[in-house]
Design a protein around this motif. Structure first.
Motif, PDB file in Angstrom:
ATOM      1  N   LEU A 144      71.047  32.605 -14.928  1.00  0.00           N
ATOM      2  CA  LEU A 144      70.670  33.535 -15.826  1.00  0.00           C
ATOM      3  C   LEU A 144      71.627  33.408 -17.193  1.00  0.00           C
ATOM      4  CD1 LEU A 144      70.482  36.551 -13.349  1.00  0.00           C
ATOM      5  CD2 LEU A 144      68.706  35.251 -14.272  1.00  0.00           C
ATOM      6  N   GLY A 145      70.918  33.390 -18.151  1.00  0.00           N
ATOM      7  CA  GLY A 145      71.701  33.681 -19.315  1.00  0.00           C
ATOM      8  C   GLY A 145      70.907  33.072 -20.565  1.00  0.00           C
ATOM      9  N   GLY A 146      71.321  32.588 -21.613  1.00  0.00           N
ATOM     10  CA  GLY A 146      70.787  32.139 -22.644  1.00  0.00           C
ATOM     11  C   GLY A 146      70.351  30.691 -22.450  1.00  0.00           C
ATOM     12  N   ARG A 147      68.895  30.400 -23.078  1.00  0.00           N
ATOM     13  CA  ARG A 147      68.395  29.290 -22.848  1.00  0.00           C
ATOM     14  C   ARG A 147      67.975  28.865 -24.311  1.00  0.00           C
ATOM     15  NH1 ARG A 147      63.053  29.856 -19.529  1.00  0.00           N
ATOM     16  NH2 ARG A 147      63.064  27.792 -20.212  1.00  0.00           N
ATOM     17  N   LEU A 148      68.335  27.487 -24.447  1.00  0.00           N
ATOM     18  CA  LEU A 148      67.963  26.910 -26.020  1.00  0.00           C
ATOM     19  C   LEU A 148      66.688  26.099 -25.793  1.00  0.00           C
ATOM     20  CD1 LEU A 148      71.660  25.573 -26.882  1.00  0.00           C
ATOM     21  CD2 LEU A 148      70.594  27.739 -27.468  1.00  0.00           C
ATOM     22  N   SER A 149      66.064  26.146 -27.057  1.00  0.00           N
ATOM     23  CA  SER A 149      64.717  25.617 -27.158  1.00  0.00           C
ATOM     24  C   SER A 149      64.730  24.984 -28.416  1.00  0.00           C
ATOM     25  CB  SER A 149      63.667  26.291 -26.644  1.00  0.00           C
ATOM     26  OG  SER A 149      62.310  25.525 -26.853  1.00  0.00           O
ATOM     27  N   VAL A 150      64.178  23.804 -28.616  1.00  0.00           N
ATOM     28  CA  VAL A 150      64.022  23.126 -29.894  1.00  0.00           C
ATOM     29  C   VAL A 150      62.920  23.669 -30.659  1.00  0.00           C
ATOM     30  CG1 VAL A 150      63.673  20.777 -31.125  1.00  0.00           C
ATOM     31  CG2 VAL A 150      65.023  20.819 -29.104  1.00  0.00           C
ATOM     32  N   PHE A 151      63.235  23.922 -31.703  1.00  0.00           N
ATOM     33  CA  PHE A 151      62.014  24.681 -32.989  1.00  0.00           C
ATOM     34  C   PHE A 151      61.664  23.601 -33.662  1.00  0.00           C
ATOM     35  CE2 PHE A 151      63.268  29.703 -32.461  1.00  0.00           C
ATOM     36  CZ  PHE A 151      62.847  29.540 -31.144  1.00  0.00           C
ATOM     37  N   THR A 152      62.108  22.849 -34.235  1.00  0.00           N
ATOM     38  CA  THR A 152      61.723  21.748 -35.157  1.00  0.00           C
ATOM     39  C   THR A 152      61.948  20.321 -34.566  1.00  0.00           C
ATOM     40  OG1 THR A 152      63.915  21.870 -36.114  1.00  0.00           O
ATOM     41  CG2 THR A 152      62.287  23.291 -37.212  1.00  0.00           C
ATOM     42  N   ASP A 153      61.194  19.265 -35.222  1.00  0.00           N
ATOM     43  CA  ASP A 153      61.444  18.122 -35.009  1.00  0.00           C
ATOM     44  C   ASP A 153      62.954  17.348 -35.176  1.00  0.00           C
ATOM     45  OD1 ASP A 153      58.886  17.943 -34.083  1.00  0.00           O
ATOM     46  OD2 ASP A 153      58.080  17.217 -35.943  1.00  0.00           O
ATOM     47  N   THR A 154      63.215  16.841 -34.383  1.00  0.00           N
ATOM     48  CA  THR A 154      64.660  16.067 -34.587  1.00  0.00           C
ATOM     49  C   THR A 154      64.378  14.888 -35.482  1.00  0.00           C
ATOM     50  OG1 THR A 154      64.290  14.692 -32.667  1.00  0.00           O
ATOM     51  CG2 THR A 154      65.181  16.758 -32.172  1.00  0.00           C
ATOM     52  N   ARG A 155      65.425  14.496 -36.258  1.00  0.00           N
ATOM     53  CA  ARG A 155      65.718  13.640 -37.040  1.00  0.00           C
ATOM     54  C   ARG A 155      67.159  12.831 -36.960  1.00  0.00           C
ATOM     55  NH1 ARG A 155      66.161  17.848 -40.861  1.00  0.00           N
ATOM     56  NH2 ARG A 155      68.114  17.323 -42.291  1.00  0.00           N
ATOM     57  N   GLY A 179      66.706  27.250 -30.799  1.00  0.00           N
ATOM     58  CA  GLY A 179      66.758  28.477 -30.818  1.00  0.00           C
ATOM     59  C   GLY A 179      67.108  29.145 -29.249  1.00  0.00           C
ATOM     60  N   ASN A 180      67.514  30.475 -29.234  1.00  0.00           N
ATOM     61  CA  ASN A 180      67.851  31.066 -27.972  1.00  0.00           C
ATOM     62  C   ASN A 180      67.000  31.866 -27.598  1.00  0.00           C
ATOM     63  OD1 ASN A 180      69.299  31.993 -25.612  1.00  0.00           O
ATOM     64  ND2 ASN A 180      71.080  32.918 -26.629  1.00  0.00           N
ATOM     65  N   VAL A 181      66.137  31.490 -26.233  1.00  0.00           N
ATOM     66  CA  VAL A 181      65.023  32.181 -25.929  1.00  0.00           C
ATOM     67  C   VAL A 181      65.311  32.930 -24.717  1.00  0.00           C
ATOM     68  CG1 VAL A 181      63.258  30.471 -26.853  1.00  0.00           C
ATOM     69  CG2 VAL A 181      64.320  30.095 -24.522  1.00  0.00           C
ATOM     70  N   GLY A 182      66.994  32.921 -24.492  1.00  0.00           N
ATOM     71  CA  GLY A 182      67.429  33.764 -23.223  1.00  0.00           C
ATOM     72  C   GLY A 182      67.606  35.093 -23.605  1.00  0.00           C
ATOM     73  N   ALA A 183      68.424  35.828 -22.772  1.00  0.00           N
ATOM     74  CA  ALA A 183      68.893  37.241 -22.810  1.00  0.00           C
ATOM     75  C   ALA A 183      70.237  37.389 -23.250  1.00  0.00           C
ATOM     76  CB  ALA A 183      68.169  38.153 -21.573  1.00  0.00           C
ATOM     77  N   SER A 184      70.986  36.258 -23.226  1.00  0.00           N
ATOM     78  CA  SER A 184      72.344  36.538 -23.242  1.00  0.00           C
ATOM     79  C   SER A 184      72.950  35.270 -24.485  1.00  0.00           C
ATOM     80  CB  SER A 184      73.208  36.197 -22.177  1.00  0.00           C
ATOM     81  OG  SER A 184      72.986  34.995 -21.512  1.00  0.00           O
ATOM     82  N   PRO A 185      73.809  35.255 -25.321  1.00  0.00           N
ATOM     83  CA  PRO A 185      74.298  34.472 -26.191  1.00  0.00           C
ATOM     84  C   PRO A 185      74.827  33.315 -25.494  1.00  0.00           C
ATOM     85  CG  PRO A 185      75.737  36.193 -26.213  1.00  0.00           C
ATOM     86  CD  PRO A 185      74.695  36.619 -25.217  1.00  0.00           C
ATOM     87  N   VAL A 186      74.729  32.043 -26.165  1.00  0.00           N
ATOM     88  CA  VAL A 186      75.057  30.865 -25.804  1.00  0.00           C
ATOM     89  C   VAL A 186      76.164  30.503 -26.606  1.00  0.00           C
ATOM     90  CG1 VAL A 186      74.487  28.439 -25.503  1.00  0.00           C
ATOM     91  CG2 VAL A 186      72.620  30.177 -24.823  1.00  0.00           C
ATOM     92  N   ARG A 187      77.479  30.239 -25.924  1.00  0.00           N
ATOM     93  CA  ARG A 187      78.644  30.037 -27.006  1.00  0.00           C
ATOM     94  C   ARG A 187      79.163  28.678 -26.575  1.00  0.00           C
ATOM     95  NH1 ARG A 187      79.426  35.512 -25.060  1.00  0.00           N
ATOM     96  NH2 ARG A 187      79.620  36.946 -26.875  1.00  0.00           N
ATOM     97  N   ASP A 188      79.486  28.029 -27.672  1.00  0.00           N
ATOM     98  CA  ASP A 188      79.964  26.341 -27.502  1.00  0.00           C
ATOM     99  C   ASP A 188      79.106  25.606 -26.539  1.00  0.00           C
ATOM    100  OD1 ASP A 188      81.736  27.597 -29.467  1.00  0.00           O
ATOM    101  OD2 ASP A 188      83.522  27.843 -27.929  1.00  0.00           O
ATOM    102  N   PRO A 189      77.927  25.452 -26.737  1.00  0.00           N
ATOM    103  CA  PRO A 189      77.124  24.718 -25.596  1.00  0.00           C
ATOM    104  C   PRO A 189      77.487  23.321 -25.702  1.00  0.00           C
ATOM    105  CG  PRO A 189      75.719  25.019 -27.810  1.00  0.00           C
ATOM    106  CD  PRO A 189      77.242  25.876 -27.977  1.00  0.00           C
ATOM    107  N   VAL A 190      77.542  22.567 -24.410  1.00  0.00           N
ATOM    108  CA  VAL A 190      77.695  21.266 -24.304  1.00  0.00           C
ATOM    109  C   VAL A 190      76.543  20.645 -24.020  1.00  0.00           C
ATOM    110  CG1 VAL A 190      78.972  19.563 -22.738  1.00  0.00           C
ATOM    111  CG2 VAL A 190      80.110  21.776 -23.242  1.00  0.00           C
ATOM    112  N   PHE A 191      76.237  19.617 -24.951  1.00  0.00           N
ATOM    113  CA  PHE A 191      74.904  18.806 -25.198  1.00  0.00           C
ATOM    114  C   PHE A 191      75.253  17.519 -24.377  1.00  0.00           C
ATOM    115  CE2 PHE A 191      74.235  21.791 -28.568  1.00  0.00           C
ATOM    116  CZ  PHE A 191      73.039  22.579 -28.167  1.00  0.00           C
ATOM    117  N   GLN A 192      74.323  16.791 -24.044  1.00  0.00           N
ATOM    118  CA  GLN A 192      74.471  15.587 -23.680  1.00  0.00           C
ATOM    119  C   GLN A 192      73.566  14.699 -24.399  1.00  0.00           C
ATOM    120  OE1 GLN A 192      73.425  15.760 -19.339  1.00  0.00           O
ATOM    121  NE2 GLN A 192      75.293  15.329 -18.863  1.00  0.00           N
TER     122      GLN A 192
END
Length: 353
Positions: A144-155, A179-192
């Motif tokens: 449970l928590g925030g979920r990130l989704s891509v809103f625009t095309d990457t470049r 964009g965060n489509v979840g219910a809680s904020p996402v702090r310092d996300p770690v991407f791969q």
């Protein structure tokens, strides 16, 4: 006009006025996957066919676990039997047909046959498949928590410099808006961030983005991407978060022609330098010639002066011929040396008898 005819006219008018259903067009355009069997054991095979894909596109076929067609594959290709995957290229109409060997994925089922594009814009589709004899476990609950989704095309921002032309690592910046489509904020996300060459699996590297994405808010993400020195060809940059691939971006890296030019010059200059060094060594080692000494002139045969006038003949004959001191066969070694030229004896004139 009876009631039946009225309903027929009303239906025809409504069909003309109302737009066609959006789901019909989208369903026809989406790629599909079909299997010859819904279940098979390890060591067997299943025929995979599909349609609606881009023409002349390279696809990867994999048996993956912990996945369902609606939610996708948990963990990406790490949940798939990558060693037994197969590649296929679609025809001019976007269709394909390929036999896929059945292998157990590294995670339990539910399993699917996952088909995804290897080059170009990303597209994927799954078909439910059961590996006979493989463990089946329920999917783990999503945190449970925030979920990130891509809103625009990457470049990919950036360009190659002069050093890249000579083999320096190519560098770019992956830019996208999430964009965060979840219910809680996402702090310092770690991407791969992963980079893959051709059909090979991507190599992932974790990168932390400093910031907070609140629920319903957007954020601009910029992550650096670099390749190894001398890398060239068709690459794909992928972004993963929470076990899901959010975006993919193709990257065509040019060949470092400066390295090729360097080796061509080295093949010409180095042999010339070695040749000159060898010649200098030969000149230093080779013995030098000594200066010629005084020449010894031996007495030669007496020349007869023919064709000269009497006065010139007498002048030439009066010159003493050089002789070596040790070469005097008719001479006594103890006798005094007479260096005066010898003159012929004048005959004594006798008187009349």
């Amino acid at each position: 006009m009876n009631g039946r005819a009225r309903w027929t006219v009303l239906v025809a008018v409504l069909a003309l006025l109302l737009p066609p259903a959006a789901g019909t067009a989208s369903a026809a355009d989406r790629p599909t996957v079909r299997l010859s069997a819904s279940q098979a054991g390890t060591g067997g095979s299943v025929t995979v066919s599909g349609s609606g894909w881009r023409p002349r596109t390279l696809l990867m076929l994999l048996v993956c676990g912990q996945a369902v067609p609606t939610t996708g594959v948990r963990g990406g290709t790490n949940s798939c039997a990558n060693a037994d995957g197969r590649a296929v290229t679609t025809d001019a109409e976007g269709r394909f047909r390929r036999k896929l060997p059945v292998a157990e994925p590294p995670v339990p089922c539910p399993c699917v046959v996952h088909v995804a594009t290897a080059t170009g814009p990303g597209a994927e589709a799954d078909a439910v498949f059961q590996v006979a004899g493989h463990a089946v476990e329920p999917l783990p609950a999503e945190p449970l928590g925030g979920r990130l989704s891509v809103f625009t095309d990457t470049r990919l921002d950036g360009s190659d410099g002069l050093l890249t032309w000579f083999g320096a690592p190519a560098e770019r910046t992956l830019v996208l808006t999430v964009g965060n489509v979840g219910a809680s904020p996402v702090r310092d996300p770690v991407f791969q961030v992963g980079t893959s060459h051709g059909v090979f699996a991507p190599r992932w590297e974790e990168q932390r983005w400093r910031g907070t994405v609140r629920p319903g808010a957007k954020a601009r993400i910029e992550l650096p991407v670099d390749l190894a020195a001398g890398a060239h060809g068709a690459y794909t940059v992928s972004l993963k978060y929470g076990g899901r691939v959010l975006a993919e971006q193709p990257w065509d890296v040019g060949r470092p022609w400066g390295v090729t030019l360097f080796w061509i010059l080295a093949a010409v200059v180095v042999p010339a330098a070695v040749f000159r060094a060898g010649m200098a060594l030969v000149d230093r080692v080779r013995p030098r010639r000594t200066a010629p000494g005084p020449r010894i002139r031996l007495p030669g045969p007496t020349l007869r002066l023919v064709g000269l006038r009497p006065r010139e003949r007498a002048r030439h004959s009066s010159r003493p011929s050089p002789a070596l001191p040790w070469f005097a066969p008719d001479r006594d070694p103890g006798a005094p040396r007479d260096d005066s030229p010898t003159r012929p004896a004048t005959p004594t004139r006798k008187g009349p008898p």
